[in-house]
Design a protein around this motif. Sequence first.
Motif, short mmCIF file in Angstrom:
data_model
loop_
_atom_site.label_atom_id
_atom_site.label_comp_id
_atom_site.label_asym_id
_atom_site.label_seq_id
_atom_site.Cartn_x
_atom_site.Cartn_y
_atom_site.Cartn_z
N GLN A 1 0.85 -1.25 -0.06
CA GLN A 1 -0.15 -0.07 0.12
C GLN A 1 0.82 1.13 -0.19
OE1 GLN A 1 -1.11 1.22 3.64
NE2 GLN A 1 -2.74 2.63 2.82
N GLY A 2 1.95 1.07 0.87
CA GLY A 2 3.02 2.25 0.78
C GLY A 2 3.45 2.66 -0.75
N LYS A 3 3.93 1.41 -1.49
CA LYS A 3 4.41 1.55 -2.60
C LYS A 3 3.51 2.19 -3.49
CE LYS A 3 7.91 -1.99 -2.28
NZ LYS A 3 8.33 -3.35 -2.56
N GLY A 4 2.28 1.70 -3.38
CA GLY A 4 1.20 2.07 -4.27
C GLY A 4 0.92 3.69 -4.02
N LEU A 5 0.93 4.21 -2.80
CA LEU A 5 0.56 5.53 -2.60
C LEU A 5 1.56 6.20 -3.29
CD1 LEU A 5 -0.87 7.68 -0.94
CD2 LEU A 5 0.43 7.19 1.07
N LEU A 6 2.85 5.76 -3.04
CA LEU A 6 3.91 6.60 -3.69
C LEU A 6 4.03 6.73 -5.06
CD1 LEU A 6 6.61 7.90 -2.90
CD2 LEU A 6 7.94 5.90 -3.00
N ARG A 7 3.60 5.65 -5.65
CA ARG A 7 3.57 5.66 -7.33
C ARG A 7 2.23 6.59 -7.54
NH1 ARG A 7 3.93 -0.60 -7.25
NH2 ARG A 7 6.24 -0.78 -7.25
N ASP A 8 1.27 6.58 -6.87
CA ASP A 8 0.18 7.31 -7.15
C ASP A 8 0.40 9.10 -6.95
OD1 ASP A 8 -1.54 5.41 -8.03
OD2 ASP A 8 -2.60 5.28 -6.14
N LEU A 9 1.24 9.15 -5.94
CA LEU A 9 1.60 10.62 -5.65
C LEU A 9 2.56 11.17 -6.63
CD1 LEU A 9 1.31 13.12 -3.71
CD2 LEU A 9 3.17 12.01 -2.31
N LYS A 10 3.77 10.21 -6.96
CA LYS A 10 4.43 10.74 -8.00
C LYS A 10 3.78 10.87 -9.38
CE LYS A 10 8.84 8.57 -6.27
NZ LYS A 10 9.92 7.63 -6.55
N ARG A 11 2.98 10.06 -9.51
CA ARG A 11 2.13 10.38 -10.87
C ARG A 11 1.56 11.67 -11.08
NH1 ARG A 11 -0.59 5.74 -11.33
NH2 ARG A 11 1.22 4.62 -12.20
N LEU A 12 0.84 11.76 -10.05
CA LEU A 12 -0.01 13.08 -9.67
C LEU A 12 0.91 14.14 -9.78
CD1 LEU A 12 -2.48 11.89 -7.27
CD2 LEU A 12 -2.97 12.63 -9.57
N LEU A 13 2.08 14.17 -9.17
CA LEU A 13 2.92 15.29 -8.95
C LEU A 13 3.55 15.61 -10.51
CD1 LEU A 13 4.88 14.66 -5.81
CD2 LEU A 13 3.20 16.58 -6.26
N LYS A 14 3.86 14.59 -11.17
CA LYS A 14 4.38 14.80 -12.50
C LYS A 14 3.40 15.45 -13.58
CE LYS A 14 6.22 11.86 -16.36
NZ LYS A 14 6.62 10.58 -16.84
N LEU A 15 2.10 14.99 -13.50
CA LEU A 15 0.92 15.39 -14.26
C LEU A 15 0.47 16.80 -13.92
CD1 LEU A 15 -0.79 12.16 -15.03
CD2 LEU A 15 0.86 13.20 -16.45
N SER A 16 0.60 17.12 -12.75
CA SER A 16 -0.09 18.23 -12.19
C SER A 16 0.98 19.61 -12.14
CB SER A 16 -0.54 17.99 -10.96
OG SER A 16 -1.02 19.44 -10.04
N LYS A 17 0.59 20.53 -12.60
CA LYS A 17 1.32 21.85 -12.29
C LYS A 17 0.96 22.69 -11.00
CE LYS A 17 3.48 20.61 -16.03
NZ LYS A 17 4.44 19.98 -16.11
N VAL A 18 -0.05 22.27 -10.44
CA VAL A 18 -0.70 22.81 -9.22
C VAL A 18 0.05 22.38 -8.01
CG1 VAL A 18 -2.73 23.47 -8.04
CG2 VAL A 18 -2.81 23.34 -10.48
N GLY A 19 0.41 23.29 -7.22
CA GLY A 19 0.86 22.77 -6.03
C GLY A 19 2.49 22.55 -5.72
#
Length: 173
Positions: free
Chosen positions: A155-173
């Motif tokens: 679950q921790g690895k999945g959360l990290l992957r999701d977060l990295k993907r969102l950070l890569k795609l998002s220009k907000v924040g």
Amino acid sequence: MKGRITVVVLIGVFVLPVVVAKLVLEQSWYQKGVTNYGQFLAEPVTLNWLAEKGQWRLVYAVPEPCGAQCEQALFQLTQIPIAVGKERDRVTSIAVTRTARREPDVLTWQTLNAAQQEDLQQPPFAPHSLYLSDPMNNVVLAYPISDDNTQWVAQGKGLLRDLKRLLKLSKVG
């Protein structure tokens, strides 16, 4: 005769894939894959009272008393922002609690008032879950915390992957 066969073959080469693709989609033979590891919330939830506005936030409601699942969640809250790497300044972890608590110091601790506690008691929030909130205060994904250590690591690895993907795609924040 040879010219007609050539025309029919050419038409078949270009039309047959389109017909097959349409048939596969209409008959629901194609099962599209899921790329996220967390669970999307059924209805959008906005928490305007969260601290650290303008950042991606990992949010956990700390129960009283804090047991094994709680300790696992607090460990993940401290480690995942570090594991994000160079995007570390775009992510923060928030532990929300009913009473003032300040360890570990790496986390942002936020004490809830009665209205905020009521917000976290409503669906779709579940006990023992980590939540991912975007910079616009929208809670996006939920990650239920498991008792099993192998599921906890996954679950921790999945959360990290999701977060990295969102950070890569998002220009907000």
